[in-house]
Design a protein around this motif. Structure first.
Motif, PDB file in Angstrom:
ATOM      1  N   LYS A  77       1.774  37.104   5.719  1.00 32.87           N
ATOM      2  CA  LYS A  77       2.693  36.718   6.797  1.00 32.87           C
ATOM      3  C   LYS A  77       3.605  35.568   6.365  1.00 32.87           C
ATOM      4  O   LYS A  77       3.154  34.587   5.797  1.00 32.87           O
ATOM      5  N   LEU A  78       4.884  35.713   6.679  1.00 36.02           N
ATOM      6  CA  LEU A  78       5.860  34.645   6.525  1.00 36.02           C
ATOM      7  C   LEU A  78       6.101  34.077   7.918  1.00 36.02           C
ATOM      8  O   LEU A  78       6.499  34.806   8.826  1.00 36.02           O
ATOM      9  N   TRP A  79       5.854  32.789   8.093  1.00 35.15           N
ATOM     10  CA  TRP A  79       5.952  32.143   9.398  1.00 35.15           C
ATOM     11  C   TRP A  79       7.158  31.209   9.429  1.00 35.15           C
ATOM     12  O   TRP A  79       7.395  30.465   8.490  1.00 35.15           O
ATOM     13  N   ILE A  80       7.889  31.233  10.541  1.00 34.49           N
ATOM     14  CA  ILE A  80       8.953  30.267  10.808  1.00 34.49           C
ATOM     15  C   ILE A  80       8.633  29.636  12.155  1.00 34.49           C
ATOM     16  O   ILE A  80       8.762  30.277  13.195  1.00 34.49           O
ATOM     17  N   PHE A  81       8.172  28.396  12.114  1.00 40.33           N
ATOM     18  CA  PHE A  81       7.805  27.670  13.329  1.00 40.33           C
ATOM     19  C   PHE A  81       9.048  26.963  13.864  1.00 40.33           C
ATOM     20  O   PHE A  81       9.691  26.200  13.149  1.00 40.33           O
ATOM     21  N   ILE A  82       9.371  27.207  15.129  1.00 40.33           N
ATOM     22  CA  ILE A  82      10.617  26.768  15.739  1.00 40.33           C
ATOM     23  C   ILE A  82      10.350  25.797  16.892  1.00 40.33           C
ATOM     24  O   ILE A  82       9.410  25.977  17.662  1.00 40.33           O
ATOM     25  N   VAL A  83      11.212  24.804  17.003  1.00 43.46           N
ATOM     26  CA  VAL A  83      11.263  23.949  18.192  1.00 43.46           C
ATOM     27  C   VAL A  83      12.373  24.545  19.057  1.00 43.46           C
ATOM     28  O   VAL A  83      13.552  24.329  18.819  1.00 43.46           O
ATOM     29  N   PRO A  84      12.012  25.359  20.060  1.00 45.35           N
ATOM     30  CA  PRO A  84      13.037  26.039  20.859  1.00 45.35           C
ATOM     31  C   PRO A  84      13.720  25.117  21.872  1.00 45.35           C
ATOM     32  O   PRO A  84      13.256  23.999  22.120  1.00 45.35           O
ATOM     33  N   THR A  85      14.790  25.619  22.443  1.00 40.23           N
ATOM     34  CA  THR A  85      15.530  24.888  23.465  1.00 40.23           C
ATOM     35  C   THR A  85      14.588  24.450  24.583  1.00 40.23           C
ATOM     36  O   THR A  85      13.775  25.227  25.063  1.00 40.23           O
ATOM     37  N   GLY A  86      14.682  23.181  24.967  1.00 40.04           N
ATOM     38  CA  GLY A  86      13.854  22.654  26.047  1.00 40.04           C
ATOM     39  C   GLY A  86      12.529  22.087  25.583  1.00 40.04           C
ATOM     40  O   GLY A  86      11.755  21.586  26.388  1.00 40.04           O
ATOM     41  N   SER A  87      12.232  22.162  24.301  1.00 41.07           N
ATOM     42  CA  SER A  87      10.973  21.650  23.782  1.00 41.07           C
ATOM     43  C   SER A  87      11.251  20.569  22.746  1.00 41.07           C
ATOM     44  O   SER A  87      12.354  20.470  22.217  1.00 41.07           O
ATOM     45  N   THR A  88      10.254  19.754  22.460  1.00 37.22           N
ATOM     46  CA  THR A  88      10.419  18.708  21.449  1.00 37.22           C
ATOM     47  C   THR A  88       9.463  18.881  20.276  1.00 37.22           C
ATOM     48  O   THR A  88       9.386  18.023  19.411  1.00 37.22           O
ATOM     49  N   TYR A  89       8.710  19.963  20.248  1.00 34.36           N
ATOM     50  CA  TYR A  89       7.825  20.274  19.124  1.00 34.36           C
ATOM     51  C   TYR A  89       7.727  21.786  19.002  1.00 34.36           C
ATOM     52  O   TYR A  89       8.141  22.532  19.884  1.00 34.36           O
ATOM     53  N   ALA A  90       7.184  22.262  17.897  1.00 35.53           N
ATOM     54  CA  ALA A  90       7.138  23.699  17.608  1.00 35.53           C
ATOM     55  C   ALA A  90       6.207  24.424  18.578  1.00 35.53           C
ATOM     56  O   ALA A  90       5.004  24.180  18.592  1.00 35.53           O
ATOM     57  N   THR A  91       6.785  25.291  19.390  1.00 28.46           N
ATOM     58  CA  THR A  91       5.997  26.084  20.336  1.00 28.46           C
ATOM     59  C   THR A  91       6.274  27.577  20.182  1.00 28.46           C
ATOM     60  O   THR A  91       5.812  28.376  20.986  1.00 28.46           O
ATOM     61  N   LYS A  92       7.023  27.942  19.161  1.00 27.54           N
ATOM     62  CA  LYS A  92       7.388  29.339  18.955  1.00 27.54           C
ATOM     63  C   LYS A  92       7.385  29.620  17.457  1.00 27.54           C
ATOM     64  O   LYS A  92       7.726  28.742  16.665  1.00 27.54           O
TER      65      LYS A  92
END
Length: 187
Positions: free
Chosen positions: A149-164
């Motif tokens: 698995k290749l993972w890309i951890f994202i801090v999405p709009t409205g968040s301040t840490y990686a939740t996606k």
């Protein structure tokens, strides 16, 4: 770089410098040197070895430094002039392949030379919407422990840490999205 004549630090964001062989603290003299990577107009973001090449990622291009010896020592070559690295945190290497998110918000597999494969066309629009410039340094790219698995951890709009996370199965090329907002409700 430190300019000893003026006693100040000078930013050279397109320069790559190397010390003398076997003298890692000697930046002048035989074998040491530098090269300014100006042709693409980008600034240096990250670098890593790939096979027998040393790859420099800029915001507007990918360069290789090849050892030639003599007084030149390293010869720079523009390998990919149009695509750069979005952030050093959105880069990972595995099995002699570099994976990264480009400045065009696509995901790439880079094999060296001019061999660059787009692998993120299916998620490019979503990445562009999710990757906020202020939070790029909080995002991460990684290969799973099994190498599949290749993972890309994202801090999405409205968040301040990686939740996606966007996840690609390297064996099938299929992408999925994982949401961690309920698992990690606070920082």
């Amino acid at each position: 770089e430190y300019n000893s004549a003026s006693a100040i630090w000078v930013e050279n964001n397109q320069r790559v410098r190397w010390p003398q062989i076997a003298k890692l603290q000697s930046w002048t003299g035989t074998g040491s040197g530098f090269v300014d990577l100006l042709d693409t107009g980008g600034i240096n973001v990250w670098s890593a070895q790939l096979g027998g090449q040393y790859i420099i990622y800029q915001t507007r291009g990918i360069w290789s430094l090849n050892y030639v010896g003599g007084t030149t020592v390293f010869s720079p070559v523009v390998e990919v002039p149009d695509i750069g690295l979005l952030s050093p945190q959105l880069f990972t290497a595995f099995n002699n392949i570099h994976y990264f998110v480009g400045t065009d918000y696509n995901v790439y597999a880079y094999y060296g030379g001019s061999v660059l494969q787009k692998i993120g066309d299916k998620i490019r629009t979503f990445l562009k919407d999710d990757l906020l410039p202020d939070y790029l340094n909080y995002c991460r790219m990684a290969i799973g422990i099994d190498g599949i698995k290749l993972w890309i951890f994202i801090v999405p709009t409205g968040s301040t840490y990686a939740t996606k996370a966007y996840v690609m199965d390297r064996t099938t090329g299929a992408w999925t999205v994982r949401d961690f907002i309920n698992k990690f409700p606070t920082g």
